[in-house]
Scaffold this active site. Structure first.
Site, PDB file in Angstrom:
ATOM      1  N   TRP A 105      27.350  59.721  49.957  1.00 57.75           N
ATOM      2  CA  TRP A 105      26.554  58.720  50.679  1.00 57.75           C
ATOM      3  C   TRP A 105      25.743  59.398  51.777  1.00 57.75           C
ATOM      4  O   TRP A 105      26.076  60.518  52.186  1.00 57.75           O
ATOM      5  CB  TRP A 105      27.462  57.624  51.269  1.00 57.75           C
ATOM      6  CG  TRP A 105      26.691  56.333  51.496  1.00 57.75           C
ATOM      7  CD1 TRP A 105      26.224  55.860  52.674  1.00 57.75           C
ATOM      8  CD2 TRP A 105      26.290  55.398  50.499  1.00 57.75           C
ATOM      9  NE1 TRP A 105      25.542  54.673  52.474  1.00 57.75           N
ATOM     10  CE2 TRP A 105      25.569  54.368  51.139  1.00 57.75           C
ATOM     11  CE3 TRP A 105      26.445  55.334  49.104  1.00 57.75           C
ATOM     12  CZ2 TRP A 105      25.013  53.287  50.444  1.00 57.75           C
ATOM     13  CZ3 TRP A 105      25.895  54.248  48.422  1.00 57.75           C
ATOM     14  CH2 TRP A 105      25.194  53.242  49.099  1.00 57.75           C
ATOM     15  N   ASP A 156      17.375  57.291  58.086  1.00 60.13           N
ATOM     16  CA  ASP A 156      16.944  56.097  58.821  1.00 60.13           C
ATOM     17  C   ASP A 156      17.859  54.911  58.506  1.00 60.13           C
ATOM     18  O   ASP A 156      18.859  55.059  57.780  1.00 60.13           O
ATOM     19  CB  ASP A 156      15.464  55.793  58.520  1.00 60.13           C
ATOM     20  CG  ASP A 156      15.189  55.481  57.054  1.00 60.13           C
ATOM     21  OD1 ASP A 156      16.128  55.124  56.310  1.00 60.13           O
ATOM     22  OD2 ASP A 156      14.015  55.589  56.639  1.00 60.13           O
ATOM     23  N   GLU A 159      18.672  54.366  55.065  1.00 56.49           N
ATOM     24  CA  GLU A 159      19.447  55.451  54.456  1.00 56.49           C
ATOM     25  C   GLU A 159      18.541  56.392  53.653  1.00 56.49           C
ATOM     26  O   GLU A 159      18.888  56.844  52.565  1.00 56.49           O
ATOM     27  CB  GLU A 159      20.587  54.860  53.603  1.00 56.49           C
ATOM     28  CG  GLU A 159      21.184  53.642  54.301  1.00 56.49           C
ATOM     29  CD  GLU A 159      22.567  53.239  53.871  1.00 56.49           C
ATOM     30  OE1 GLU A 159      22.711  52.857  52.712  1.00 56.49           O
ATOM     31  OE2 GLU A 159      23.496  53.300  54.702  1.00 56.49           O
ATOM     32  N   GLU A 309      20.324  39.634  50.259  1.00 57.04           N
ATOM     33  CA  GLU A 309      19.681  40.717  51.012  1.00 57.04           C
ATOM     34  C   GLU A 309      18.169  40.594  50.866  1.00 57.04           C
ATOM     35  O   GLU A 309      17.441  40.532  51.843  1.00 57.04           O
ATOM     36  CB  GLU A 309      20.160  42.058  50.453  1.00 57.04           C
ATOM     37  CG  GLU A 309      19.535  43.270  51.063  1.00 57.04           C
ATOM     38  CD  GLU A 309      20.011  44.550  50.401  1.00 57.04           C
ATOM     39  OE1 GLU A 309      19.630  44.813  49.237  1.00 57.04           O
ATOM     40  OE2 GLU A 309      20.780  45.287  51.038  1.00 57.04           O
TER      41      GLU A 309
HETATM   42  C1  BGC Z   1      20.410  49.109  53.660  1.00 53.39           C
HETATM   43  C2  BGC Z   1      21.137  49.390  54.961  1.00 53.39           C
HETATM   44  C3  BGC Z   1      22.370  48.485  55.066  1.00 53.39           C
HETATM   45  C4  BGC Z   1      23.239  48.594  53.820  1.00 53.39           C
HETATM   46  C5  BGC Z   1      24.384  47.590  53.821  1.00 53.39           C
HETATM   47  C6  BGC Z   1      21.382  49.285  52.507  1.00 53.39           C
HETATM   48  O1  BGC Z   1      20.727  49.019  51.309  1.00 53.39           O
HETATM   49  O2  BGC Z   1      19.329  50.002  53.507  1.00 53.39           O
HETATM   50  O3  BGC Z   1      20.299  49.119  56.041  1.00 53.39           O
HETATM   51  O4  BGC Z   1      23.094  48.847  56.204  1.00 53.39           O
HETATM   52  O5  BGC Z   1      22.459  48.361  52.685  1.00 53.39           O
HETATM   53  O6  BGC Z   1      23.925  46.290  53.953  1.00 53.39           O
END
Ligand code: BGC
Length: 353
Positions: A105, A156, A159, A309
């Site tokens: 990760w 960032d 990720e 999301e």
């Molecule tokens: C996002 C992160 C988030 C994570 C868990 C990722 O896809 O880019 O910002 O913290 O998902 O929700």
């Protein structure tokens, strides 16, 4: 579903997603997100504090303190010049039991810890409680970690882009260190000033903030330089120009993309980002616009009152959708962070009865 019903349902989704250890799962139904992320959880804990659910926020912060203190030895070794790999000191996410993940990760994400410090300060203020010894110890460890590493490129908040210095990340460190000083009484102001200078010098182009140093493009996470990091007030000219640029480049079908080139699940529009815009608009005095955003989010909730999301609407590149569906299954729904941002917007609008 009414605005209030979605508010109550959001609190339920978050409570149901809190493990007995105190960790908040990012999404209960999406296997890849079966972890507690510091970033998501900081916003979730803040939302719960705003909704007077202080016990839930306190249990999350205890989880966080336990996990940070469990890594104290490695942090101290690093601070005293040991050869420890700084990228492995603190991870952006842990299992709900507090263990490191087993898959590869992008663990090194400084924004996660800046924003956690902010959420601790908010928790203490909103719940009118005092920091105990372990909390102060964890806050100082994290503040020293950020002080040592703030200029180092890291992943960032999405990720990605490991080799860049990101302006949202700097914004969280700025606010996090201010909060750490207030909580612990230790003075972090020298770094706070240096971070602000760097944002002003290399984080702007054409009057607005940029996604990372060296480019001109914006990213929706820059909203965080207004609320909650307050590097600039949300109605300051720099934030004003940033918000206008984000809207011009990233607002589509009523919702915000993360950034223009995003292809994650096709690069759709994100609930939490759109709520984030709404929160800034409340603080800029644009109540009507913020209410319109709240109702837009309401219209996107499923019949079960779940907020995803992202929506597979107005995608940047729909051809990527099947790739991600095959890789990890359908995109995360419900996402606790989306529910948290709805709660924050609802509370900032003063809609609580
Ligand atoms: C996002 C992160 C988030 C994570 C868990 C990722 O896809 O880019 O910002 O913290 O998902 O929700």
């Amino acid at each position: 579903m009414t605005r209030e019903q979605l508010f109550k349902q959001s609190i339920k989704v978050i409570k149901d997603g809190q493990h007995p250890t105190g960790g908040y799962v990012a999404c209960p139904t999406f296997p890849t997100y079966n972890y507690s992320w510091f970033r998501d959880s900081a916003y979730i804990a803040y939302a719960m504090d705003l909704a007077s659910e202080h016990d839930s926020a306190a249990r999350f912060h205890s989880w966080a303190v336990r996990n940070i203190l469990a890594r104290e030895k490695a942090l101290e070794e690093y601070f005293s010049g040991g050869a420890t790999d700084y990228k492995e000191l603190l991870h952006t996410r842990y299992t709900l039991e507090g263990d490191e993940g087993t898959e590869e990760w992008e663990n090194f994400q400084l924004d996660s810890f800046g924003i956690w410090l902010w959420s601790v300060k908010e928790h203490l203020s909103l719940s009118e409680s005092k920091a105990d010894g372990p909390l102060i110890q964890a806050v100082n460890l994290v503040a020293r970690y950020l002080t040592a590493l703030w200029q180092t490129p890291c992943y960032d908040c999405w990720e990605e882009n490991e080799d860049k210095v990101h302006i949202y990340t700097l914004a969280t460190i700025y606010r996090g260190l201010i909060c750490a000083s207030e909580i612990s009484g230790t003075d972090y102001s020298k770094t706070v000033l240096a971070v602000k200078n760097r944002i002003e010098k290399s984080g702007c182009a054409e009057g607005h903030l940029v996604k990372y140093e060296g480019i001109r493009a914006v990213d929706s996470s820059l909203l965080g330089a207004g609320f909650p990091c307050f590097v600039f007030d949300p109605d300051h000219p720099v934030m004003d120009a940033t918000i206008k640029q984000i809207e011009a480049d990233l607002l589509e079908s009523g919702g915000l993309h993360r950034y223009r080139a995003d292809t994650y699940y096709g690069g759709g529009i994100w609930i939490l980002l759109t709520a984030w815009l709404g929160i800034n608009e409340v603080l800029r005095g644009n109540q009507d616009k913020a209410e319109h955003i709240l109702d837009w989010i309401l219209s996107k909730a499923g019949e079960d009152g779940h907020l995803p999301e992202q929506l597979s609407e107005a995608m940047n590149d729909p051809s990527y959708l099947s790739h991600w569906n095959e890789k990890w299954g359908f995109s995360a729904n419900p996402l606790l962070w989306s529910h948290a941002m709805y709660i924050i917007l609802y509370m900032k609008l003063g809609l609580i009865k």
